[in-house]
Structure formats: structure tokens, C-alpha cells
Design a protein around this motif. Sequence first.
Motif, PDB file in Angstrom:
ATOM      1  N   VAL A 256       0.736  -1.282   0.079  1.00 51.69           N
ATOM      2  CA  VAL A 256      -0.052  -0.205   0.057  1.00 51.69           C
ATOM      3  C   VAL A 256       0.913   1.182   0.112  1.00 51.69           C
ATOM      4  O   VAL A 256       1.929   1.219   0.662  1.00 51.69           O
ATOM      5  CB  VAL A 256      -0.842   0.131   1.374  1.00 51.69           C
ATOM      6  N   GLN A 257       0.469   2.335  -0.547  1.00 50.97           N
ATOM      7  CA  GLN A 257       1.255   3.525  -0.645  1.00 50.97           C
ATOM      8  C   GLN A 257       1.086   4.218   0.828  1.00 50.97           C
ATOM      9  O   GLN A 257       0.125   3.872   1.393  1.00 50.97           O
ATOM     10  CB  GLN A 257       0.466   4.421  -1.664  1.00 50.97           C
ATOM     11  N   ALA A 258       2.118   5.122   1.147  1.00 50.77           N
ATOM     12  CA  ALA A 258       2.153   5.777   2.404  1.00 50.77           C
ATOM     13  C   ALA A 258       0.713   6.602   2.092  1.00 50.77           C
ATOM     14  O   ALA A 258       0.142   7.442   1.211  1.00 50.77           O
ATOM     15  CB  ALA A 258       3.044   6.811   2.550  1.00 50.77           C
ATOM     16  N   GLY A 259      -0.021   6.810   3.509  1.00 50.29           N
ATOM     17  CA  GLY A 259      -1.209   7.228   3.672  1.00 50.29           C
ATOM     18  C   GLY A 259      -2.534   6.441   3.392  1.00 50.29           C
ATOM     19  O   GLY A 259      -3.437   6.880   3.726  1.00 50.29           O
ATOM     20  N   GLY A 260      -2.192   5.193   3.059  1.00 47.67           N
ATOM     21  CA  GLY A 260      -3.244   4.360   2.737  1.00 47.67           C
ATOM     22  C   GLY A 260      -3.676   3.736   3.944  1.00 47.67           C
ATOM     23  O   GLY A 260      -3.198   3.838   4.988  1.00 47.67           O
ATOM     24  N   SER A 261      -4.524   2.667   3.522  1.00 49.90           N
ATOM     25  CA  SER A 261      -5.149   1.908   4.815  1.00 49.90           C
ATOM     26  C   SER A 261      -5.072   0.274   4.331  1.00 49.90           C
ATOM     27  O   SER A 261      -5.049   0.068   3.253  1.00 49.90           O
ATOM     28  CB  SER A 261      -6.588   2.341   5.114  1.00 49.90           C
ATOM     29  N   LEU A 262      -5.255  -0.280   5.502  1.00 51.84           N
ATOM     30  CA  LEU A 262      -5.494  -2.007   5.249  1.00 51.84           C
ATOM     31  C   LEU A 262      -6.180  -2.329   6.512  1.00 51.84           C
ATOM     32  O   LEU A 262      -6.106  -1.884   7.611  1.00 51.84           O
ATOM     33  CB  LEU A 262      -4.037  -2.522   5.488  1.00 51.84           C
ATOM     34  N   ARG A 263      -6.720  -3.435   6.295  1.00 56.58           N
ATOM     35  CA  ARG A 263      -7.402  -4.134   7.642  1.00 56.58           C
ATOM     36  C   ARG A 263      -6.956  -5.588   7.695  1.00 56.58           C
ATOM     37  O   ARG A 263      -7.281  -6.155   6.600  1.00 56.58           O
ATOM     38  CB  ARG A 263      -8.941  -4.052   7.493  1.00 56.58           C
ATOM     39  N   LEU A 264      -6.242  -5.813   8.658  1.00 61.03           N
ATOM     40  CA  LEU A 264      -5.634  -7.310   8.861  1.00 61.03           C
ATOM     41  C   LEU A 264      -6.862  -8.004   9.503  1.00 61.03           C
ATOM     42  O   LEU A 264      -7.526  -7.592  10.374  1.00 61.03           O
ATOM     43  CB  LEU A 264      -4.586  -7.216   9.529  1.00 61.03           C
ATOM     44  N   SER A 265      -6.897  -9.250   9.171  1.00 65.00           N
ATOM     45  CA  SER A 265      -7.810 -10.174   9.942  1.00 65.00           C
ATOM     46  C   SER A 265      -7.215 -11.388  10.393  1.00 65.00           C
ATOM     47  O   SER A 265      -6.141 -11.956  10.068  1.00 65.00           O
ATOM     48  CB  SER A 265      -8.858 -10.779   8.821  1.00 65.00           C
ATOM     49  N   CYS A 266      -7.554 -11.954  11.505  1.00 66.06           N
ATOM     50  CA  CYS A 266      -6.940 -13.063  12.266  1.00 66.06           C
ATOM     51  C   CYS A 266      -8.182 -14.174  12.614  1.00 66.06           C
ATOM     52  O   CYS A 266      -8.702 -13.651  13.561  1.00 66.06           O
ATOM     53  CB  CYS A 266      -6.260 -12.547  13.356  1.00 66.06           C
ATOM     54  N   ALA A 267      -7.968 -15.178  11.982  1.00 67.30           N
ATOM     55  CA  ALA A 267      -9.060 -16.264  12.058  1.00 67.30           C
ATOM     56  C   ALA A 267      -8.438 -16.965  13.153  1.00 67.30           C
ATOM     57  O   ALA A 267      -7.545 -17.863  12.713  1.00 67.30           O
ATOM     58  CB  ALA A 267      -9.612 -16.554  10.752  1.00 67.30           C
ATOM     59  N   ALA A 268      -9.523 -17.474  13.993  1.00 66.12           N
ATOM     60  CA  ALA A 268      -9.078 -18.497  15.015  1.00 66.12           C
ATOM     61  C   ALA A 268      -9.874 -19.722  14.896  1.00 66.12           C
ATOM     62  O   ALA A 268     -10.989 -19.786  14.571  1.00 66.12           O
ATOM     63  CB  ALA A 268      -9.261 -17.988  16.588  1.00 66.12           C
ATOM     64  N   SER A 269      -9.295 -20.994  15.151  1.00 67.21           N
ATOM     65  CA  SER A 269     -10.011 -22.204  15.364  1.00 67.21           C
ATOM     66  C   SER A 269      -9.211 -22.933  16.240  1.00 67.21           C
ATOM     67  O   SER A 269      -8.335 -22.672  16.904  1.00 67.21           O
ATOM     68  CB  SER A 269      -9.823 -22.850  13.812  1.00 67.21           C
ATOM     69  N   GLY A 270     -10.000 -24.092  16.828  1.00 64.47           N
ATOM     70  CA  GLY A 270      -9.563 -25.171  17.762  1.00 64.47           C
ATOM     71  C   GLY A 270     -10.226 -24.620  19.168  1.00 64.47           C
ATOM     72  O   GLY A 270      -9.895 -25.389  19.920  1.00 64.47           O
TER      73      GLY A 270
END
Length: 127
Positions: free
Chosen positions: A12-26
Motif C-alpha cells: 500500500v502507498q503511504a497514507g493508505g489503509s489496510l485491514r488485517l484479519s486473524c481467524a481462530a480455530s481450535g
Amino acid sequence: QVQLVESGGGLVQAGGSLRLSCAASGRILNMYAMGWFRQAPGKEREFVATISRSGGSQRYADSAEGRFTISRDNAQNTVYLRMNSLKPEDTAVYYCAAGFTFSLEATMTSERSYDSWGQGTQVTVSS
């Protein structure tokens, strides 16, 4: 232990956004406080954000405060990290972690508090 899988990283370029996800199981995620850490090339892994079992308490590293938001959906067994106003210095591998606790509102900033870790997702911010 709980198994964790991160996703959502990318370039992503500086100033941009991201959303990380963390999926859990077990295991049932609502028995765990959750955290995000990151490791940049040549540096030690560092704390980014943590959220309590209930979702009612969060803590952030100074570098993340005001730009990143951690949240969780216990029904979906998923934790998120919304990252806005990204900077090149945010470039790192981002790891999700789970720490078992009986406390509904405990937050954990130390790596040693966490029992389970994901494999990481790369975030690269270009200038």
C-alpha cells in the motif's frame, strides 16, 4: 492452544489503509485476550495493539495510537487490525497472538503473555 491465521496484508502507498484479519480455530476465542505484534527486517518483534476478551479494553503502542484500531468479533472467532495513515516505517510482518486469561478485561502487551501465534502477514508501505 488456538490456531491463528492472519490475512489482509499487502502493498500500500503511504497514507493508505489496510485491514488485517486473524481467524481462530481450535478453541473458543472469547477465552483469549488478543494482540497484534510486528517485526520489521533486522528488528525485534514489537507490540502493536491488544484487546481484552470482552472487547471493551484496548491498548496501543505509541506508534499505533490514533492510526490503528483493534477489534474483535467473538461470534466469528476473528480479530481485526484496521490501519490508517500508513507510513513506510509500518512495513513489517504482522503477527496475531492469543493469550488465555480468566479476566474479561485484561489486556496484554508482553509477548510472554501469549500462548499461540499465527504465521504472520506481510505489510509493505511504499513512500
